[in-house]
Design a protein around this motif. Structure first.
Motif, mmCIF file in Angstrom:
data_model
loop_
_atom_site.group_PDB
_atom_site.id
_atom_site.type_symbol
_atom_site.label_atom_id
_atom_site.label_comp_id
_atom_site.label_asym_id
_atom_site.label_seq_id
_atom_site.Cartn_x
_atom_site.Cartn_y
_atom_site.Cartn_z
ATOM 1 N N VAL A 130 14.557 -37.899 -4.639
ATOM 2 C CA VAL A 130 15.094 -36.641 -5.157
ATOM 3 C C VAL A 130 15.892 -35.929 -4.079
ATOM 4 C CG1 VAL A 130 13.333 -36.216 -6.922
ATOM 5 C CG2 VAL A 130 12.955 -35.394 -4.595
ATOM 6 N N LEU A 131 16.867 -35.143 -4.521
ATOM 7 C CA LEU A 131 17.638 -34.286 -3.621
ATOM 8 C C LEU A 131 16.938 -32.935 -3.532
ATOM 9 C CD1 LEU A 131 20.103 -33.397 -1.944
ATOM 10 C CD2 LEU A 131 21.230 -32.830 -4.119
ATOM 11 N N ILE A 132 16.529 -32.557 -2.340
ATOM 12 C CA ILE A 132 15.917 -31.235 -2.132
ATOM 13 C C ILE A 132 17.081 -30.246 -2.053
ATOM 14 C CG2 ILE A 132 14.382 -29.839 -0.704
ATOM 15 C CD1 ILE A 132 13.040 -32.308 -1.985
ATOM 16 N N ASN A 133 17.460 -29.730 -3.221
ATOM 17 C CA ASN A 133 18.663 -28.900 -3.320
ATOM 18 C C ASN A 133 18.372 -27.408 -3.355
ATOM 19 O OD1 ASN A 133 17.563 -28.743 -5.845
ATOM 20 N ND2 ASN A 133 19.417 -29.330 -6.953
ATOM 21 N N GLY A 134 17.135 -27.026 -3.113
ATOM 22 C CA GLY A 134 16.810 -25.608 -3.084
ATOM 23 C C GLY A 134 15.370 -25.375 -2.679
ATOM 24 N N TRP A 135 15.074 -24.184 -2.248
ATOM 25 C CA TRP A 135 13.715 -23.771 -1.880
ATOM 26 C C TRP A 135 13.633 -22.275 -2.067
ATOM 27 C CZ3 TRP A 135 9.116 -25.385 -1.878
ATOM 28 C CH2 TRP A 135 8.103 -24.754 -1.159
ATOM 29 N N ASN A 136 12.593 -21.807 -2.734
ATOM 30 C CA ASN A 136 12.405 -20.384 -3.013
ATOM 31 C C ASN A 136 11.200 -19.891 -2.220
ATOM 32 O OD1 ASN A 136 14.368 -20.826 -5.006
ATOM 33 N ND2 ASN A 136 12.822 -21.285 -6.525
ATOM 34 N N PRO B 137 12.537 -27.908 6.311
ATOM 35 C CA PRO B 137 13.426 -28.862 6.982
ATOM 36 C C PRO B 137 13.994 -29.939 6.048
ATOM 37 C CG PRO B 137 11.227 -28.881 7.998
ATOM 38 C CD PRO B 137 11.181 -27.968 6.826
ATOM 39 N N LEU B 138 13.426 -30.103 4.863
ATOM 40 C CA LEU B 138 13.907 -31.118 3.914
ATOM 41 C C LEU B 138 15.116 -30.647 3.114
ATOM 42 C CD1 LEU B 138 10.504 -32.418 2.469
ATOM 43 C CD2 LEU B 138 11.875 -33.375 4.342
ATOM 44 N N LEU B 139 15.422 -29.359 3.179
ATOM 45 C CA LEU B 139 16.515 -28.778 2.402
ATOM 46 C C LEU B 139 17.821 -29.526 2.656
ATOM 47 C CD1 LEU B 139 17.038 -26.473 0.429
ATOM 48 C CD2 LEU B 139 17.588 -25.023 2.380
ATOM 49 N N GLY B 140 18.434 -30.012 1.586
ATOM 50 C CA GLY B 140 19.709 -30.718 1.670
ATOM 51 C C GLY B 140 19.590 -32.218 1.876
ATOM 52 N N THR B 141 18.363 -32.736 1.896
ATOM 53 C CA THR B 141 18.178 -34.173 2.125
ATOM 54 C C THR B 141 17.674 -34.867 0.858
ATOM 55 O OG1 THR B 141 15.880 -33.949 2.896
ATOM 56 C CG2 THR B 141 17.617 -33.764 4.556
ATOM 57 N N VAL B 142 17.869 -36.176 0.807
ATOM 58 C CA VAL B 142 17.318 -37.000 -0.265
ATOM 59 C C VAL B 142 16.066 -37.659 0.292
ATOM 60 C CG1 VAL B 142 17.701 -39.009 -1.742
ATOM 61 C CG2 VAL B 142 19.571 -37.389 -1.335
ATOM 62 N N VAL B 143 14.937 -37.458 -0.404
ATOM 63 C CA VAL B 143 13.647 -37.935 0.088
ATOM 64 C C VAL B 143 12.917 -38.697 -1.019
ATOM 65 C CG1 VAL B 143 13.439 -36.033 1.742
ATOM 66 C CG2 VAL B 143 12.420 -35.815 -0.522
ATOM 67 N N PRO B 144 12.016 -39.606 -0.647
ATOM 68 C CA PRO B 144 11.238 -40.328 -1.656
ATOM 69 C C PRO B 144 10.129 -39.456 -2.244
ATOM 70 C CG PRO B 144 10.592 -41.031 0.538
ATOM 71 C CD PRO B 144 11.749 -40.087 0.714
ATOM 72 N N PHE B 145 9.775 -39.767 -3.497
ATOM 73 C CA PHE B 145 8.627 -39.118 -4.127
ATOM 74 C C PHE B 145 7.796 -40.158 -4.855
ATOM 75 C CE2 PHE B 145 11.311 -39.318 -7.877
ATOM 76 C CZ PHE B 145 10.416 -39.483 -8.921
ATOM 77 N N GLU B 146 6.530 -39.843 -5.035
ATOM 78 C CA GLU B 146 5.593 -40.630 -5.845
ATOM 79 C C GLU B 146 4.696 -39.635 -6.558
ATOM 80 O OE1 GLU B 146 3.329 -42.735 -2.956
ATOM 81 O OE2 GLU B 146 4.937 -44.113 -2.447
ATOM 82 N N THR B 147 4.443 -39.872 -7.829
ATOM 83 C CA THR B 147 3.507 -39.017 -8.544
ATOM 84 C C THR B 147 2.782 -39.834 -9.613
ATOM 85 O OG1 THR B 147 3.211 -36.879 -9.664
ATOM 86 C CG2 THR B 147 5.183 -38.146 -10.255
ATOM 87 N N ARG B 148 1.557 -39.435 -9.882
ATOM 88 C CA ARG B 148 0.772 -40.063 -10.942
ATOM 89 C C ARG B 148 -0.203 -39.034 -11.509
ATOM 90 N NH1 ARG B 148 -0.293 -42.915 -6.092
ATOM 91 N NH2 ARG B 148 -2.407 -42.579 -5.319
#
Length: 136
Positions: free
Chosen positions: A103-109, A75-86
């Protein structure tokens, strides 16, 4: 100089802690170089920094069960969503900085691999806006 082995990297995407599905997460940031060479540089190229951009590269272990990685990402495909990583899932600190942004979720495999491979998904998402580094 201390050494580190990644054992418990943390990844949160769109408010979902995806660490248990994540095999690899990489944040790469770069700055365009702009050529501002003039005759006054006497044959030496002169560059300055331009626009910044980044990418969040992730390798997930696939799981298509309800509520797992495939049903979170689709469902996130095509949306801009927040990310955090450490580097570690421990609290953010001077020795465990957090990198965050959108980040833009611009694809899913959803299906990837060959006979005998583990079911995994490799993706690379472009950052949208600033990426921050926090130590508190």
């Amino acid at each position: 100089m201390p050494k580190m082995v990644l054992l418990a990297q943390y990844l949160n995407l769109a408010g979902n802690d995806l660490s248990e599905h994540t095999r690899k997460a990489e944040v790469s940031i770069e700055v365009e170089d702009k050529d501002v060479t003039t005759y006054a540089s006497l044959g030496w190229k002169v560059v300055i920094g331009g626009l910044k951009s980044g990418e969040l590269g992730i390798e997930f272990l696939q799981d298509v069960a309800p509520g797992e990685i495939d049903s979170i990402m689709w469902p996130l495909l095509g949306t801009v969503v927040p990310f955090e990583t450490r580097l570690d899932n421990a609290a953010v600190s001077a020795s465990n900085p957090e990198y965050a942004g959108s980040v833009l979720i611009n694809g899913w495999n959803p299906i990837e691999g060959s006979v005998g491979d583990e079911a995994s998904v490799s993706v690379g998402y472009p950052t949208s806006g600033a990426v921050t580094r926090s130590t508190s």
